[in-house]
Write a protein that holds these residues in place. Structure first.
Motif, PDB file in Angstrom:
ATOM      1  N   ASP A  36      66.963   3.022   1.762  1.00 52.94           N
ATOM      2  CA  ASP A  36      67.357   4.371   1.798  1.00 52.94           C
ATOM      3  C   ASP A  36      67.755   4.906   0.287  1.00 52.94           C
ATOM      4  OD1 ASP A  36      66.997   5.042   4.566  1.00 52.94           O
ATOM      5  OD2 ASP A  36      69.110   4.153   4.783  1.00 52.94           O
ATOM      6  N   ARG A  37      68.210   4.073  -0.545  1.00 52.40           N
ATOM      7  CA  ARG A  37      68.550   4.250  -1.744  1.00 52.40           C
ATOM      8  C   ARG A  37      67.475   4.557  -2.735  1.00 52.40           C
ATOM      9  NH1 ARG A  37      72.580   0.565  -1.233  1.00 52.40           N
ATOM     10  NH2 ARG A  37      71.645  -0.926  -2.399  1.00 52.40           N
ATOM     11  N   LEU A  38      66.390   3.691  -2.500  1.00 55.76           N
ATOM     12  CA  LEU A  38      65.413   3.730  -3.349  1.00 55.76           C
ATOM     13  C   LEU A  38      64.412   5.109  -3.035  1.00 55.76           C
ATOM     14  CD1 LEU A  38      63.747   0.107  -3.044  1.00 55.76           C
ATOM     15  CD2 LEU A  38      64.861   1.245  -4.787  1.00 55.76           C
ATOM     16  N   GLY A  39      64.460   5.444  -1.747  1.00 53.66           N
ATOM     17  CA  GLY A  39      63.687   6.601  -1.350  1.00 53.66           C
ATOM     18  C   GLY A  39      64.298   7.894  -1.858  1.00 53.66           C
ATOM     19  N   LEU A  40      65.651   8.019  -1.758  1.00 50.10           N
ATOM     20  CA  LEU A  40      66.564   9.237  -2.267  1.00 50.10           C
ATOM     21  C   LEU A  40      66.254   9.209  -3.751  1.00 50.10           C
ATOM     22  CD1 LEU A  40      68.242  11.400  -1.762  1.00 50.10           C
ATOM     23  CD2 LEU A  40      70.250   9.929  -1.954  1.00 50.10           C
ATOM     24  N   ALA A  41      66.043   8.250  -4.565  1.00 48.92           N
ATOM     25  CA  ALA A  41      65.951   7.960  -5.914  1.00 48.92           C
ATOM     26  C   ALA A  41      64.765   8.614  -6.232  1.00 48.92           C
ATOM     27  CB  ALA A  41      66.307   6.902  -6.556  1.00 48.92           C
ATOM     28  N   ALA A  42      63.740   8.152  -5.392  1.00 52.85           N
ATOM     29  CA  ALA A  42      62.203   8.581  -5.770  1.00 52.85           C
ATOM     30  C   ALA A  42      61.905   9.814  -5.599  1.00 52.85           C
ATOM     31  CB  ALA A  42      61.429   7.820  -4.516  1.00 52.85           C
ATOM     32  N   ARG A  43      62.500  10.527  -4.414  1.00 55.72           N
ATOM     33  CA  ARG A  43      62.250  12.012  -4.208  1.00 55.72           C
ATOM     34  C   ARG A  43      63.031  12.644  -5.461  1.00 55.72           C
ATOM     35  NH1 ARG A  43      64.433  16.427  -1.874  1.00 55.72           N
ATOM     36  NH2 ARG A  43      62.983  17.686  -0.615  1.00 55.72           N
ATOM     37  N   HIS A  44      63.800  12.253  -5.865  1.00 52.91           N
ATOM     38  CA  HIS A  44      64.686  13.202  -7.143  1.00 52.91           C
ATOM     39  C   HIS A  44      63.644  12.880  -8.391  1.00 52.91           C
ATOM     40  CE1 HIS A  44      68.312  14.599  -5.282  1.00 52.91           C
ATOM     41  NE2 HIS A  44      68.449  13.523  -4.730  1.00 52.91           N
ATOM     42  N   HIS A  45      63.297  11.645  -8.668  1.00 47.14           N
ATOM     43  CA  HIS A  45      62.357  11.357  -9.729  1.00 47.14           C
ATOM     44  C   HIS A  45      61.127  12.344  -9.706  1.00 47.14           C
ATOM     45  CE1 HIS A  45      59.875   9.033 -12.395  1.00 47.14           C
ATOM     46  NE2 HIS A  45      59.223   8.767 -11.649  1.00 47.14           N
ATOM     47  N   ILE A  46      60.630  12.365  -8.651  1.00 48.07           N
ATOM     48  CA  ILE A  46      59.207  13.158  -8.618  1.00 48.07           C
ATOM     49  C   ILE A  46      59.597  14.670  -8.824  1.00 48.07           C
ATOM     50  CG2 ILE A  46      57.386  14.037  -7.124  1.00 48.07           C
ATOM     51  CD1 ILE A  46      57.022  11.086  -7.986  1.00 48.07           C
ATOM     52  N   LEU A  47      60.689  15.095  -8.392  1.00 42.10           N
ATOM     53  CA  LEU A  47      61.194  16.508  -8.466  1.00 42.10           C
ATOM     54  C   LEU A  47      61.454  16.839  -9.838  1.00 42.10           C
ATOM     55  CD1 LEU A  47      61.888  18.741  -6.615  1.00 42.10           C
ATOM     56  CD2 LEU A  47      64.097  18.161  -6.609  1.00 42.10           C
ATOM     57  N   HIS A  48      61.884  15.808 -10.716  1.00 41.84           N
ATOM     58  CA  HIS A  48      62.210  16.303 -12.049  1.00 41.84           C
ATOM     59  C   HIS A  48      61.201  16.020 -12.883  1.00 41.84           C
ATOM     60  CE1 HIS A  48      66.222  16.165 -10.216  1.00 41.84           C
ATOM     61  NE2 HIS A  48      66.422  17.030 -11.307  1.00 41.84           N
ATOM     62  N   PHE A  49      60.098  15.044 -12.724  1.00 40.83           N
ATOM     63  CA  PHE A  49      59.054  14.506 -13.633  1.00 40.83           C
ATOM     64  C   PHE A  49      57.740  14.529 -13.479  1.00 40.83           C
ATOM     65  CE2 PHE A  49      63.218  11.992 -14.618  1.00 40.83           C
ATOM     66  CZ  PHE A  49      63.529  12.464 -15.892  1.00 40.83           C
ATOM     67  N   HIS A  50      57.263  14.751 -12.018  1.00 39.94           N
ATOM     68  CA  HIS A  50      55.651  14.606 -11.636  1.00 39.94           C
ATOM     69  C   HIS A  50      55.481  15.760 -10.508  1.00 39.94           C
ATOM     70  CE1 HIS A  50      55.731  10.840 -13.486  1.00 39.94           C
ATOM     71  NE2 HIS A  50      56.782  10.645 -12.845  1.00 39.94           N
ATOM     72  N   THR A  51      56.164  16.927 -10.866  1.00 37.07           N
ATOM     73  CA  THR A  51      55.676  18.214  -9.922  1.00 37.07           C
ATOM     74  C   THR A  51      54.520  18.897 -10.650  1.00 37.07           C
ATOM     75  OG1 THR A  51      57.096  19.655 -11.066  1.00 37.07           O
ATOM     76  CG2 THR A  51      57.937  18.433  -8.985  1.00 37.07           C
ATOM     77  N   LEU A  52      53.766  19.858 -10.089  1.00 33.74           N
ATOM     78  CA  LEU A  52      52.676  20.580 -10.683  1.00 33.74           C
ATOM     79  C   LEU A  52      53.270  21.328 -11.877  1.00 33.74           C
ATOM     80  CD1 LEU A  52      49.741  21.250  -9.911  1.00 33.74           C
ATOM     81  CD2 LEU A  52      50.486  23.450  -8.916  1.00 33.74           C
ATOM     82  N   SER A  53      54.418  21.869 -11.595  1.00 34.89           N
ATOM     83  CA  SER A  53      55.058  22.759 -12.790  1.00 34.89           C
ATOM     84  C   SER A  53      55.029  21.701 -14.112  1.00 34.89           C
ATOM     85  CB  SER A  53      56.273  23.343 -12.545  1.00 34.89           C
ATOM     86  OG  SER A  53      57.247  22.463 -12.078  1.00 34.89           O
ATOM     87  N   ALA A  54      55.786  20.539 -13.688  1.00 35.35           N
ATOM     88  CA  ALA A  54      55.860  19.540 -14.924  1.00 35.35           C
ATOM     89  C   ALA A  54      54.527  19.351 -15.575  1.00 35.35           C
ATOM     90  CB  ALA A  54      56.767  18.439 -14.358  1.00 35.35           C
ATOM     91  N   GLY A  55      53.623  19.019 -14.795  1.00 33.19           N
ATOM     92  CA  GLY A  55      52.298  18.620 -15.423  1.00 33.19           C
ATOM     93  C   GLY A  55      51.560  19.881 -16.019  1.00 33.19           C
ATOM     94  N   ALA A  56      51.789  21.007 -15.600  1.00 33.10           N
ATOM     95  CA  ALA A  56      51.350  22.192 -16.143  1.00 33.10           C
ATOM     96  C   ALA A  56      52.087  22.291 -17.679  1.00 33.10           C
ATOM     97  CB  ALA A  56      51.470  23.382 -15.393  1.00 33.10           C
ATOM     98  N   ALA A  57      53.186  22.155 -17.905  1.00 30.14           N
ATOM     99  CA  ALA A  57      53.930  22.085 -18.995  1.00 30.14           C
ATOM    100  C   ALA A  57      53.306  21.204 -20.174  1.00 30.14           C
ATOM    101  CB  ALA A  57      55.573  21.987 -18.785  1.00 30.14           C
ATOM    102  N   ARG A  58      53.042  19.876 -19.513  1.00 32.23           N
ATOM    103  CA  ARG A  58      52.302  18.974 -20.401  1.00 32.23           C
ATOM    104  C   ARG A  58      51.135  19.284 -20.735  1.00 32.23           C
ATOM    105  NH1 ARG A  58      55.816  15.372 -17.107  1.00 32.23           N
ATOM    106  NH2 ARG A  58      54.478  14.880 -15.603  1.00 32.23           N
ATOM    107  N   LEU A  59      50.242  19.888 -19.997  1.00 30.59           N
ATOM    108  CA  LEU A  59      49.119  20.393 -20.222  1.00 30.59           C
ATOM    109  C   LEU A  59      49.089  21.455 -21.292  1.00 30.59           C
ATOM    110  CD1 LEU A  59      47.235  20.300 -16.658  1.00 30.59           C
ATOM    111  CD2 LEU A  59      46.501  18.946 -18.553  1.00 30.59           C
ATOM    112  N   GLU A  60      49.980  22.443 -21.047  1.00 26.20           N
ATOM    113  CA  GLU A  60      50.000  23.461 -22.301  1.00 26.20           C
ATOM    114  C   GLU A  60      50.333  22.895 -23.588  1.00 26.20           C
ATOM    115  OE1 GLU A  60      50.825  27.778 -22.031  1.00 26.20           O
ATOM    116  OE2 GLU A  60      49.263  26.359 -21.341  1.00 26.20           O
TER     117      GLU A  60
END
Length: 375
Positions: free
Chosen positions: A332-356
């Motif tokens: 459960d701890r891994l899953g909760l941390a995983a969700r926060h990790h994606i939310l902060h670093f690997h969303t579409l908006s994060a990818g768009a900023a890196r592409l820009e």
């Protein structure tokens, strides 16, 4: 900004689903989310299964003929992009079209997901390797998809042009699924694997997974398999039938709910570049047990969002699985941390900023290249 796009490894409308095709589509979607206009310049596929000077020389001639066709179309229509972007370049899928058009129209030229294997400088792939290197040298900006690739690219790509553009996904459906349906982990753990069932590295990953689970026969677990392919019977035959559920190949929109119904995602990741499935699982609040392969440690935080083991090491993979099965609270701890990790670093908006940022680098370096040439 007008962006001309091509994917010599696999066109975006290729009929065979793959992480490569999905990532290409995500790049286009990210650009468009920022209001940019993306035009598919060509569907030409330079990738070939077999390599030789004669095969790849013929591919080069076809590619240059395609560049001539595109050039004529652009001149007739008056279209002129602000950036030419090539997705996924390496020795089996060189790019002759992007450099040719960038030179003819004086365009910034960028590459996303480039890789380089120096051992291919000799042998059947030497022609393609040299062609890929020429494109890399011509590029105004080159983005590796993970740090391991960036290290190899540094030998030919100047530091000012090179960066790492971490992969991303449209996380919203997966985040929503984990919010609405994610249960707490409980014994027996519900394990999930998602992967095509084909010869080569995918089949080898299934074999390593089956061997690791075979060491844990005395522990309670159940594995769901999502995927299909020509090696289906062989893959399914690796596992005890009473301990698996095979769902076949599912449509993309059906995947978030399946991830969220499981406790742990497990995949050995043999020769995996990074594994889009790891992003999907984590976005759905599911921790990861995986092989420490290429770009996997760049997107799965070992000990925080998952547990990684050396690539192909059956016993080490089994040890991580055993620990998880004995400690549902850890899962459960891994899953909760995983969700926060994606939310902060690997969303579409994060990818768009890196592409820009990549586009800005390409334009800056292109301008510098032009000024040096004119000096």
């Amino acid at each position: 900004m007008k962006i001309a796009f091509t994917a010599p490894m696999k066109p975006l409308d290729h009929p065979v689903p793959s992480g490569d095709r999905t990532m290409g589509r995500l790049i286009v979607k990210a650009w468009e989310s920022l209001g940019h206009e993306v035009t598919i310049a060509s569907r030409f596929r330079s990738w070939r299964k077999d390599g030789s000077d004669s095969i790849q020389s013929e591919v080069r001639n076809e590619a240059l003929a395609e560049a001539d066709r595109i050039s004529a179309d652009w001149q007739q229509s008056g279209y002129r992009p602000d950036l030419f972007l090539t997705y996924h370049l390496y020795h089996k899928a060189p790019d002759w079209i992007g450099p040719a058009l960038a030179d003819r129209f004086d365009l910034p030229y960028a590459i996303v997901e480039a890789s380089r294997a120096p051992k291919r400088q000799q042998g059947d792939w030497a022609f393609g390797f040299a062609a890929a290197d020429e494109a890399l040298k011509r590029a105004d900006a080159v983005a590796a998809i993970h740090n391991a690739d960036a290290e190899c690219l540094a030998a030919v790509v100047p530091h000012r042009c090179l960066s790492v553009l971490l992969p991303f996904l449209d996380a919203d459906p997966f985040l929503a699924a984990s919010t609405n349906a994610k249960p707490l982990a409980a014994s027996p753990l519900k394990l999930l694997s998602v992967g095509m069932m084909r010869e080569g590295d995918k089949q080898r990953s299934y074999e390593v997974l089956a061997a690791a689970l075979g060491e844990l026969r005395d522990l309670p677990w159940h594995l769901t398999l999502i995927g299909d392919g020509p090696m289906r019977e062989q893959v399914l035959g690796l596992f005890p039938p009473e301990r698996i559920t095979w769902l076949g190949a599912l449509a993309g929109e059906d995947l978030p709910a399946q991830y969220a119904r499981h406790d742990l995602f497990v995949w050995p990741a043999i020769r995996e570049a990074f594994g889009l499935v790891f992003l999907e699982a984590q976005a759905a609040g599911v921790g990861v047990i995986a092989g420490d392969t290429f770009g996997v440690p760049d997107i799965v935080r070992d000990g925080e969002t998952g547990m990684l083991s050396p690539e192909g090491d059956v016993s080490a993979l089994a040890a991580n699985l055993s620990r998880a099965m004995r400690e549902p609270a850890l899962v459960d701890r891994l899953g909760l941390a995983a969700r926060h990790h994606i939310l902060h670093f690997h969303t579409l908006s994060a990818g768009a900023a890196r592409l820009e940022a990549l586009a800005e680098k390409a334009m800056r370096n292109h301008l510098s290249r032009r000024e040096t040439k004119d000096a």
